[in-house]
Design an enzyme around this catalytic site. Sequence first.
Site, PDB file in Angstrom:
ATOM      1  N   LYS A  55     -17.924  58.014  23.502  1.00 60.66           N
ATOM      2  CA  LYS A  55     -17.754  59.243  22.719  1.00 60.66           C
ATOM      3  C   LYS A  55     -18.771  59.243  21.584  1.00 60.66           C
ATOM      4  CE  LYS A  55     -14.205  61.856  20.185  1.00 60.66           C
ATOM      5  NZ  LYS A  55     -12.814  61.935  19.775  1.00 60.66           N
ATOM      6  N   SER A  68     -10.239  66.005  20.937  1.00 63.32           N
ATOM      7  CA  SER A  68     -11.660  66.186  20.723  1.00 63.32           C
ATOM      8  C   SER A  68     -12.530  65.405  21.702  1.00 63.32           C
ATOM      9  CB  SER A  68     -12.022  65.782  19.291  1.00 63.32           C
ATOM     10  OG  SER A  68     -11.759  64.408  19.083  1.00 63.32           O
ATOM     11  N   SER A  72      -6.608  63.088  20.411  1.00 62.57           N
ATOM     12  CA  SER A  72      -7.891  63.351  21.082  1.00 62.57           C
ATOM     13  C   SER A  72      -8.140  62.583  22.359  1.00 62.57           C
ATOM     14  CB  SER A  72      -9.033  63.051  20.127  1.00 62.57           C
ATOM     15  OG  SER A  72      -9.210  64.139  19.299  1.00 62.57           O
TER      16      SER A  72
END
Length: 484
Positions: free
Chosen positions: A77, A152, A177
């Site tokens: 990420k 996210s 997330s």
Amino acid sequence: MVKKYKSVREFVAEIKAESVDPFDVLEKAVRECETVNPAHEPFITLRSSEDVIRDAEQIFSGSWKNLEVPFLPVTVKDNICTKGIRTTAGSKILENYVPFFDATAVRLLKNEGAIIIGKSATDEFGFGTFCTNCAFCTPKNPHDPKRVCGGSSGGAACITALATFPHVALAESTGGSISCPSSFCGVVGFTPTYGVVSRYGLIDYANSLDKIGLMGKSVDDVAFVFPLIAKKDPKDSTSVGLENWENAIPKPGIRNMKFAIPKECLDAIKDEKVLNVFHEFVTELESEGAKIISVSLPLITEALAAYYIIATAEASTNLAKFCGMRYGYSENPEGKHYDEYFSEIRSKAFGEEAKRRILLGTFARMAGYRDAFYLRAMKVRTLVIKTFKKILKDADFILYPTMPVRPPEIQSVKDMKPSEIYAMDVLTVPPNLAGLPHISIPTGKVVNLPVGVQIIGDHFDDMKVLKASNEIEKMFSNDPVIRL
Ligand code: GLN
């Protein structure tokens, strides 16, 4: 379409037996990512095959057969720092930031032979539920590209669902997330107990809530890689690692498991069809011999409010360092007063949601409001933890659907009010606020859209959660497949 895929475990065995060529696998993985990226946008930065092969050659020149995951393609990420690879946290303010160090979780995976193939899309600094707040791209749901991937960690879930090569994704959760996008994309997402994985090298959203975790196509993929990153780290004073976990694993068998379902969590679900999938799943669990009890988890809406106070208060201080001088976006400051320059840069380079959170968080921390908001939120947090602990004294796990809705259309998110978006986190926020380990696993579909359930365990029962989920996964299939 159902395609069989190779699990991480199988891949590692084949690599060590030299029955597959690691360079071939990596070249194909990069090519596949290049093919899906224009339409689905899971990546902010995709590495070139030359760079990937160079890393693989380095592993190949050492005693790679002793490593745990030699040549395993991983994605990271983009709010997790990677040495020499651009790390933006989804923000224009860090558009050109190239860290000179690896986050501890990244370093631990690289030490065991993993190869980074790309940096996955995130909402700016993790601020979002749909991955529509990323400055560079909007990942499209693999099951229906008109819809969001969730956030996210939207890019991580997107590529985990799409990849036909062996792969795990390093992701991060502050308030949901990992769970949310995993549920929306039909993959497995595991969020460890707070502190088990070092946060060193993570671009902070809210320090008391952030957790690095993993996504994979199966529980086994995640469980295979997780112990490699669950290590105490002197560089993160809140890191504790996971010790003696081998002893903590319960006897296998769904018959030995007791699940508590909080009625308030079911009441929060507005989508009948999501509830139906969940009820079918529970019936199946019961028929396999699991014990199911109904419990009360009050305060879930209060938990959501407390989360947004704590998270934005911490975020607003964390973002103060982005002033256009030390790293990331900058302009010529000549002739400008510092305040003027600082405001200009931040006005230009932060997105709308980041600005909203700076305002909210700064307000909640102001001298006159601190007791009314921040301290109150901390009290709610303590109450939520106590309630969870009480339930988990009597049950092994807490169970309920991961998200109250199916993935919405990207266009419809644009018309949602911020408060409506925040309300979508009502089911993922509570375990995150309490720092409890939890996993989202796909359990069914409504037409073509996946629905996930969340399994929450007690602090440091990370391996117990993984073990139970592994058993549950087997109820659905012995043969891990790509369900697209
Ligand atoms: N949707 C939540 C938020 O915007 C959680 C995001 C996250 O876990 N990073 O704060």
